[in-house]
Design a protein around this motif. Structure first.
Motif, mmCIF file in Angstrom:
data_model
loop_
_atom_site.group_PDB
_atom_site.id
_atom_site.type_symbol
_atom_site.label_atom_id
_atom_site.label_comp_id
_atom_site.label_asym_id
_atom_site.label_seq_id
_atom_site.Cartn_x
_atom_site.Cartn_y
_atom_site.Cartn_z
ATOM 1 N N ALA A 269 11.767 24.995 38.176
ATOM 2 C CA ALA A 269 12.682 23.861 38.350
ATOM 3 C C ALA A 269 13.409 23.950 39.694
ATOM 4 N N LYS A 270 13.884 25.147 40.016
ATOM 5 C CA LYS A 270 14.584 25.336 41.286
ATOM 6 C C LYS A 270 13.620 25.186 42.457
ATOM 7 N N ALA A 271 12.391 25.695 42.286
ATOM 8 C CA ALA A 271 11.379 25.550 43.338
ATOM 9 C C ALA A 271 11.090 24.085 43.616
ATOM 10 N N ASP A 272 11.058 23.280 42.563
ATOM 11 C CA ASP A 272 10.799 21.842 42.730
ATOM 12 C C ASP A 272 11.895 21.184 43.561
ATOM 13 N N SER A 273 13.139 21.564 43.310
ATOM 14 C CA SER A 273 14.263 21.014 44.070
ATOM 15 C C SER A 273 14.184 21.406 45.551
ATOM 16 N N PRO B 294 1.588 18.752 54.806
ATOM 17 C CA PRO B 294 1.099 18.515 53.439
ATOM 18 C C PRO B 294 1.205 19.733 52.527
ATOM 19 N N MET B 295 1.437 20.922 53.098
ATOM 20 C CA MET B 295 1.562 22.117 52.258
ATOM 21 C C MET B 295 2.743 22.008 51.303
ATOM 22 N N PHE B 296 3.762 21.255 51.662
ATOM 23 C CA PHE B 296 4.875 21.051 50.731
ATOM 24 C C PHE B 296 4.383 20.295 49.494
ATOM 25 N N TYR B 297 3.514 19.298 49.688
ATOM 26 C CA TYR B 297 2.937 18.574 48.551
ATOM 27 C C TYR B 297 2.018 19.492 47.750
ATOM 28 N N ASN B 298 1.237 20.328 48.453
ATOM 29 C CA ASN B 298 0.310 21.223 47.759
ATOM 30 C C ASN B 298 1.050 22.225 46.876
ATOM 31 N N VAL B 299 2.091 22.837 47.422
ATOM 32 C CA VAL B 299 2.865 23.819 46.644
ATOM 33 C C VAL B 299 3.639 23.123 45.529
ATOM 34 N N LYS B 300 4.154 21.947 45.829
ATOM 35 C CA LYS B 300 4.880 21.187 44.801
ATOM 36 C C LYS B 300 3.942 20.819 43.652
ATOM 37 N N GLY B 301 2.704 20.414 44.005
ATOM 38 C CA GLY B 301 1.719 20.096 42.972
ATOM 39 C C GLY B 301 1.354 21.323 42.155
ATOM 40 N N ARG B 302 1.176 22.454 42.821
ATOM 41 C CA ARG B 302 0.863 23.700 42.117
ATOM 42 C C ARG B 302 2.006 24.099 41.190
ATOM 43 N N ASN B 303 3.223 23.879 41.656
ATOM 44 C CA ASN B 303 4.404 24.179 40.844
ATOM 45 C C ASN B 303 4.427 23.314 39.587
ATOM 46 N N TYR B 304 4.098 22.023 39.751
ATOM 47 C CA TYR B 304 4.025 21.123 38.589
ATOM 48 C C TYR B 304 2.898 21.538 37.639
ATOM 49 N N GLU C 134 1.754 24.496 37.088
ATOM 50 C CA GLU C 134 2.193 25.647 36.309
ATOM 51 C C GLU C 134 3.226 25.251 35.257
ATOM 52 N N MET C 135 3.948 24.162 35.496
ATOM 53 C CA MET C 135 4.921 23.648 34.518
ATOM 54 C C MET C 135 4.244 22.751 33.484
ATOM 55 N N LYS C 136 2.909 22.573 33.631
ATOM 56 C CA LYS C 136 2.096 21.718 32.763
ATOM 57 C C LYS C 136 2.492 20.240 32.872
ATOM 58 N N LYS C 137 3.004 19.868 34.037
ATOM 59 C CA LYS C 137 3.282 18.454 34.334
ATOM 60 C C LYS C 137 2.114 17.937 35.165
ATOM 61 N N TYR C 138 1.037 17.594 34.459
ATOM 62 C CA TYR C 138 -0.229 17.310 35.132
ATOM 63 C C TYR C 138 -0.204 16.020 35.940
ATOM 64 N N LYS C 139 0.453 15.001 35.436
ATOM 65 C CA LYS C 139 0.497 13.730 36.154
ATOM 66 C C LYS C 139 1.252 13.887 37.477
ATOM 67 N N GLU C 140 2.385 14.578 37.426
ATOM 68 C CA GLU C 140 3.163 14.804 38.644
ATOM 69 C C GLU C 140 2.382 15.662 39.655
ATOM 70 N N ALA C 141 1.652 16.660 39.128
ATOM 71 C CA ALA C 141 0.839 17.511 40.002
ATOM 72 C C ALA C 141 -0.247 16.683 40.689
ATOM 73 N N GLU C 142 -0.893 15.810 39.921
ATOM 74 C CA GLU C 142 -1.933 14.949 40.487
ATOM 75 C C GLU C 142 -1.376 14.060 41.593
ATOM 76 N N THR C 143 -0.190 13.502 41.382
ATOM 77 C CA THR C 143 0.439 12.636 42.386
ATOM 78 C C THR C 143 0.684 13.400 43.684
ATOM 79 N N CYS C 144 1.180 14.622 43.565
ATOM 80 C CA CYS C 144 1.435 15.440 44.760
ATOM 81 C C CYS C 144 0.154 15.743 45.517
ATOM 82 N N TYR C 145 -0.892 16.134 44.798
ATOM 83 C CA TYR C 145 -2.158 16.454 45.462
ATOM 84 C C TYR C 145 -2.760 15.221 46.128
#
Length: 550
Positions: A440-444, A456-466, A468-479
């Motif tokens: 959660a803190k990493a996402d912020s 784009p690495m910020f989007y890649n890491v943010k997507g990976r973070n999502y 791992e949180m099992k927020k698949y839709k949000e991860a897909e959006t970031c990627y």
């Protein structure tokens, strides 16, 4: 009208425009987001330096000559430094380029050397046939500059230097009057000569463009995207430090629309700079700030010509032209040169100085200098806090590089409030939080990073973070955002393949399309990382085929 003319001639218009531009930046600055505190303090300090120089040159006009000589001496030292690097006597500042001077790459170094040519040419023309020793001295300076200049390979610097030197030639040799007389006597020849010059100029531009075609296409594309970003907020702008996020959004929208060509996809990048300072200023400060800066530039050059500061005016014009296709106003060396050259241009020469310096005026100026000094101390005190934080970061950073994330987490957390404007620090802190499972803190922190950078690495890491949180839709959006930002990058497609292959989010058709992109896209630079990703994707596809058969 006489009062207005006197007002313009004394340089007061430039002083007021400097003040208005600083006020516009300060008022437009987003204090809540506080994206570029160091840049803001730098601008305030440059404003203080401007008025300090103006007062000193008013009280002691001869100072302007010493300033110009000092600038030329610095340029000569830089040229000798570059020659030392060219012939392997001195180390380079960049592992890929030999000749960088004190800069980190040859681009800005070439621009800095270019500033010196109009000054050297001006003094050579002034002392020609008047003082042989000084004539040969400034000729020698010009030769040293010429020896190192081609090694910089900066096309923008070449063009800027030529234009600045043309101004010097026109006003130091009375070439304008000679051209007018020639036009009257030979109107036909003037037309023919103009046509020949036009053809040569266009041919030179064509040749320079094709010298580094991909680089030129890349800059043209950056200007195009920056112009699209300006269109989104033309009046107010996005504020100081807002360029990266605005640029990233404009580039994502552009490629998402499907109108981007294959060439544009190839040359697209995630730039730290707009490579056109005027477009950047219009994007960040809006129409008002952009017009103020353009007016200020014109008034300074015009004042330099009227005040017979031809060398300084030519050098300032060189800097202004260089800013059309580079990023000099991000570097403190060029900003200081802008202030010094500009203040010389709007200050009269000692010979032309006629204003009476009464005791009252002198006391007022001294009082003003005290106020400027106090403001400088306040800025320096604030900057010291950031400097100290950066030193602390440098001490603990080796542990991050060794991936000892738990060891650096507390230190990074303490430094974050003071360094949350530094995109590299923010990225490292986000990666650390992700590694220790503080999702959660990493996402912020990653959201903060997207305000500071278009990487784009910020989007890649943010997507990976999502993920791992099992927020698949949000991860897909970031990627997907990462693929829109840089369509030819393979890494986000690799992450999408893993996302769609996850048993809790299994989407076979999307997985195959993403995997196909990983396997078929041609990378700009081949590496072992690309091969490893492709090998892993092949294993994923094979394992999923076996599972589907079962």
């Amino acid at each position: 009208m006489n009062i207005i003319k006197r007002f313009i001639y004394t340089g007061m218009v430039s002083d007021l425009l400097v003040l208005a531009f600083i006020i516009a930046i300060t008022v437009n600055y987003n204090n809540e987001a506080n994206l570029a505190p160091l840049s803001l303090f730098m601008i305030l300090q440059l404003g203080i330096l401007w008025y300090f120089c103006r007062i000193c040159m008013f009280l002691f006009p001869v100072i302007s000559n010493y300033v110009i000589y000092t600038i030329l001496l610095i340029g000569l030292i830089e040229a000798i430094w570059g020659l030392g690097q060219l012939y392997n006597f001195l180390p380079s500042k960049h592992f890929l380029f030999k000749t960088t001077g004190s800069f980190f790459n040859p681009g800005p170094y070439g621009g800095f050397i270019a500033l010196m040519f109009p000054l050297a040419l001006h003094f050579w023309l002034i002392y020609k046939k008047k003082n042989r020793i000084l004539e040969y001295l400034f000729l020698a300076v010009g030769i040293v500059l010429l020896l190192v200049f081609p090694a910089t390979l900066s096309r923008t610097a070449w063009i800027a230097a030529i234009i600045g030197c043309l101004l010097v030639v026109l006003f130091d040799t009375k070439a304008i009057a000679k051209l007018k007389n020639f036009k009257k006597q030979h109107p036909g020849k003037v037309i023919s000569l103009a046509a020949i010059i036009t053809v040569l100029f266009m041919g030179s531009i064509y040749g320079i463009f094709h010298l580094k075609k991909d680089s030129a296409n890349g800059r043209l594309f950056m200007w195009k995207i920056t112009a699209l970003a300006i269109r989104e907020s033309p009046v107010q702008g996005v504020g100081l430090g807002g360029f990266p996020a605005a640029y990233a959004q404009a580039q994502m929208d552009y490629f998402k629309s499907g109108i981007g060509s294959e060439t544009e996809k190839q040359v697209a990048g995630s730039p730290e700079y707009a490579f056109n300072e005027y477009l950047r200023i219009f994007l960040e400060q809006g129409v008002l700030g952009g017009i103020l800066f353009l007016l200020l530039t014109v008034f300074i050059i015009r004042s330099g010509i009227r005040n017979k500061q031809i060398g300084a005016s030519g050098s300032f014009l060189t800097l202004s032209v260089f800013a059309f296709a580079s990023y000099p106003y991000y570097l403190w060396e060029f900003l200081v040169m802008w202030v010094l050259l500009g203040s010389v241009c709007v200050s009269k020469t000692e010979k032309a100085h006629r204003k009476k310096k009464t005791k009252r005026n002198i006391y007022n100026f001294i009082l003003f200098l005290i106020v400027l000094f106090a403001c400088t101390l306040l800025c320096l005190k604030q900057l010291q806090l950031y400097s100290q934080a950066k030193k602390e970061w440098t001490k603990i950073r080796p542990l991050y590089n060794m991936r000892s994330y738990q060891s650096v987490m507390d230190g990074y957390a303490q430094l974050y409030p003071r360094l949350n404007h530094d995109q590299k620090f923010v990225f490292e802190y986000a990666v650390t939080l992700n590694a220790v499972k503080q999702h959660a803190k990493a996402d912020s922190v990653l959201a903060r990073g997207l305000q500071l950078s278009c990487d784009p690495m910020f989007y890649n890491v943010k997507g990976r973070n999502y993920h791992e949180m099992k927020k698949y839709k949000e991860a897909e959006t970031c990627y997907l955002n990462s693929t829109y930002l840089l369509p030819e990058r393979i890494y986000p497609y690799y992450l999408l393949t893993k996302l769609y292959a996850d048993s809790a989010n299994y989407q076979p058709q999307k997985m195959k399309r993403a995997a196909h992109a990983v396997l078929e896209k041609e990378p700009k630079v081949h590496s072992t990382a690309i091969n490893e990703m492709r090998d892993e994707v092949k294993k994923i596809l094979k394992s999923k085929e076996i599972e589907d058969e079962k």
